[in-house]
Motif scaffolding. Structure first.
Motif, short mmCIF file in Angstrom:
data_model
loop_
_atom_site.label_atom_id
_atom_site.label_comp_id
_atom_site.label_asym_id
_atom_site.label_seq_id
_atom_site.Cartn_x
_atom_site.Cartn_y
_atom_site.Cartn_z
N SER A 149 0.86 -1.18 0.00
CA SER A 149 0.00 0.00 0.00
C SER A 149 0.90 1.23 0.00
O SER A 149 1.55 1.52 1.01
N PRO A 242 -5.06 4.81 2.38
CA PRO A 242 -3.83 4.75 1.58
C PRO A 242 -3.49 6.11 0.99
O PRO A 242 -4.38 6.92 0.73
N GLU A 247 -2.51 3.75 -3.86
CA GLU A 247 -3.13 2.58 -3.26
C GLU A 247 -2.56 1.30 -3.86
O GLU A 247 -2.30 1.21 -5.05
#
Length: 251
Positions: A149, A242, A247
């Motif tokens: 992430s 995130p 992300e």
């Protein structure tokens, strides 16, 4: 601690080290843990406890904070700074009014605590819960694949986390909490939900969750005082966000 002996649920056998200078407390705790299927070693002071931890390599430590000589907090500091004690699960025994010491113990990396006077059966349940969690974290366990992430990369098999190429040193519970949040981005969880789904408890002091969130922020946020990854949703709980445009997902 005047309960009749009982085996509280299915055992999760392990080698437990109990460090407590009160012989009555130590005897009762050791007795309950032994009846639950564990092998128990005992020490009555900090120096002896550290020596046993180093030589016997227990699966879990039950640690009284109020000890002669080296106190429990200093033992915890030394363990977390050592190779043999960095990942050792620790359940603290604290006095009812020692909230500051309890919070500091959690910040130093204790996994759980029980407040005196306590139910021996509750202590055994806490010990078994922490043991199950630590063993579920073993490389042979089906804990899912790696997660990426943004610049955070989590490897559940190796129990390692990197951010921007730098490895983060997380305790057992910090790792489990981060792994859970990474796998559930943009979802708000209350402290009670996190306690149930990460700790596996349906009871306990919710400040445990608060302390671990704060510790995680100190390790993954650029500015822990103004977190952007683990955010607080006031009146509800916490959410992992995130980094915008970065992300990730399962690697």
């Amino acid at each position: 601690m005047n309960e009749s002996p009982a085996t509280p649920g299915p055992p999760c056998p392990g080698r437990i080290l109990v460090i407590d200078d009160d012989p009555t407390v130590a005897e009762v705790v050791a007795g309950y843990l032994t009846r639950a299927g564990h092998r128990v070693d005992r020490a009555a002071d900090g120096d002896g406890g550290l020596a046993l931890a180093r030589s016997h390599r227990p699966d879990l430590l039950v640690l009284d904070l109020m000890l002669p000589g080296i106190d429990g907090l200093e033992i915890l500091r030394r363990l977390r700074a050592s190779e043999y004690g960095a990942g050792l699960p620790v359940v603290m025994l604290t006095a009812k009014g020692d909230e500051a010491d309890r919070i500091l113990g959690l910040e130093l990396g204790a996994d759980d605590y029980v407040t005196k006077p306590f139910s021996p059966r509750e202590l055994v349940l806490r010990v078994q819960s922490v043991l199950r969690r630590s063993r579920a974290a073993a490389p042979a366990s089906p804990v899912g694949g790696p997660v990426v992430s943004g610049d955070i990369a989590l490897d559940p098999q190796g129990r390692r986390v990197h951010r921007g190429g730098r490895e983060l040193l997380l305790t057992l519970r910090e790792f489990d909490l981060l792994a859970f949040l990474l796998r559930h981005p943009q979802t708000v969880f209350s402290r009670q939900e996190l306690m149930e789904r990460v700790w596996g408890w349906d009871f306990g002091d919710l400040s445990t969750v608060t302390v671990h969130i704060r510790r995680l922020r100190e390790k993954i946020e650029d500015d822990p005082a103004a977190p952007v990854l683990i955010t607080t949703v006031w009146g509800v709980g916490y959410r992992y966000d995130p980094a915008a445009g970065q992300e990730g997902g399962p690697a």
